[in-house]
Motif scaffolding. Structure first.
Motif, PDB file in Angstrom:
ATOM      1  N   PRO A   1      80.237  76.183 -31.551  1.00 33.44           N
ATOM      2  CA  PRO A   1      80.987  75.110 -30.873  1.00 33.44           C
ATOM      3  C   PRO A   1      80.207  73.801 -30.908  1.00 33.44           C
ATOM      4  N   PRO A   2      80.898  72.667 -30.958  1.00 32.59           N
ATOM      5  CA  PRO A   2      80.184  71.389 -30.999  1.00 32.59           C
ATOM      6  C   PRO A   2      79.498  71.101 -29.659  1.00 32.59           C
ATOM      7  N   ALA A   3      78.323  70.529 -29.742  1.00 31.33           N
ATOM      8  CA  ALA A   3      77.577  70.185 -28.528  1.00 31.33           C
ATOM      9  C   ALA A   3      78.357  69.191 -27.673  1.00 31.33           C
ATOM     10  N   ALA A   4      79.158  68.352 -28.310  1.00 32.38           N
ATOM     11  CA  ALA A   4      79.939  67.351 -27.588  1.00 32.38           C
ATOM     12  C   ALA A   4      80.971  68.003 -26.659  1.00 32.38           C
ATOM     13  N   SER A   5      81.304  69.262 -26.906  1.00 29.89           N
ATOM     14  CA  SER A   5      82.293  69.952 -26.075  1.00 29.89           C
ATOM     15  C   SER A   5      81.673  70.457 -24.771  1.00 29.89           C
ATOM     16  N   GLY A   6      80.369  70.207 -24.589  1.00 25.69           N
ATOM     17  CA  GLY A   6      79.691  70.670 -23.397  1.00 25.69           C
ATOM     18  C   GLY A   6      79.065  72.040 -23.568  1.00 25.69           C
ATOM     19  N   TRP A   7      79.144  72.579 -24.775  1.00 25.50           N
ATOM     20  CA  TRP A   7      78.582  73.893 -25.070  1.00 25.50           C
ATOM     21  C   TRP A   7      77.068  73.822 -25.067  1.00 25.50           C
ATOM     22  N   THR A   8      76.453  74.762 -24.405  1.00 21.53           N
ATOM     23  CA  THR A   8      75.000  74.888 -24.416  1.00 21.53           C
ATOM     24  C   THR A   8      74.657  76.097 -25.262  1.00 21.53           C
ATOM     25  N   PRO A   9      73.935  75.899 -26.362  1.00 22.73           N
ATOM     26  CA  PRO A   9      73.654  77.036 -27.244  1.00 22.73           C
ATOM     27  C   PRO A   9      72.758  78.068 -26.580  1.00 22.73           C
ATOM     28  N   PRO A  10      73.045  79.350 -26.838  1.00 25.99           N
ATOM     29  CA  PRO A  10      72.121  80.382 -26.364  1.00 25.99           C
ATOM     30  C   PRO A  10      70.808  80.293 -27.130  1.00 25.99           C
ATOM     31  N   THR A  11      69.786  81.018 -26.691  1.00 25.70           N
ATOM     32  CA  THR A  11      68.482  80.940 -27.350  1.00 25.70           C
ATOM     33  C   THR A  11      68.509  81.573 -28.733  1.00 25.70           C
ATOM     34  N   GLN A  12      69.508  82.407 -29.009  1.00 22.90           N
ATOM     35  CA  GLN A  12      69.681  82.967 -30.351  1.00 22.90           C
ATOM     36  C   GLN A  12      71.134  83.370 -30.528  1.00 22.90           C
TER      37      GLN A  12
ATOM     38  N   ASP B   1      67.922  68.450 -35.932  1.00 18.93           N
ATOM     39  CA  ASP B   1      69.129  67.764 -35.480  1.00 18.93           C
ATOM     40  C   ASP B   1      69.667  68.363 -34.184  1.00 18.93           C
ATOM     41  N   THR B   2      69.111  69.483 -33.755  1.00 19.66           N
ATOM     42  CA  THR B   2      69.513  70.072 -32.478  1.00 19.66           C
ATOM     43  C   THR B   2      68.494  69.674 -31.417  1.00 19.66           C
ATOM     44  N   ASN B   3      68.939  69.683 -30.173  1.00 13.63           N
ATOM     45  CA  ASN B   3      68.044  69.314 -29.085  1.00 13.63           C
ATOM     46  C   ASN B   3      68.088  70.405 -28.019  1.00 13.63           C
TER      47      ASN B   3
END
Length: 139
Positions: free
Chosen positions: A32-43, A120-122
């Motif tokens: 999911p795009p980060a702009a959607s408010g999605w927080t990526p899991p650690t893996q 490119d990820t933060n």
């Protein structure tokens, strides 16, 4: 003349095999795009399928065999987490997949490049795309 094999049941089988591991988070076609408010899991893993191809089973040109290559991009917050995902994906895809009405070969691990850092990820993450080949024929 029989109908050619369909790609979606094959991709569904790959997704089901990956989803069977409760520790593995899997997305289809992209995270999911980060702009959607999605927080990526650690893996996590991202499955990128292709449409595959129907192939002749004999000189009679009955196109009932199927072959496809798909990519699973393994992502982690560290090199170790990235490789952990790659290990879980490999274990999940080791047994033969199940597709109704089809006889499946085990997925062939085609490998991938070295783990790479994504700045490119933060925060920064690490990823490795691994390709697998699947084949099936009418049961």
């Amino acid at each position: 003349m029989s109908a050619p094999p369909e790609v979606l049941p094959h991709i569904d089988a790959v997704q089901a095999a990956l989803a069977a591991d409760p520790q593995l988070v899997v997305y289809l076609g992209g995270a999911p795009p980060a702009a959607s408010g999605w927080t990526p899991p650690t893996q996590y893993a991202v499955l990128y399928p292709e449409p595959g191809q129907s192939m002749s089973e004999s000189l009679a040109d009955e196109r009932t065999d199927f072959e496809a290559v798909f990519q699973v991009t393994c992502v982690g917050a560290s090199v170790e987490r990235c490789l952990w995902v790659a290990d879980r994906v490999r274990k999940a895809l080791n047994p033969p997949l199940v597709v109704a009405g089809r006889s499946m070969w085990r997925a062939k691990d085609e490998g991938g490049p070295p783990v790479q850092r994504d700045d490119d990820t933060n925060p920064a993450s690490w990823f490795v795309p691994v390709q697998y080949r699947i084949k099936s024929t009418s049961a």
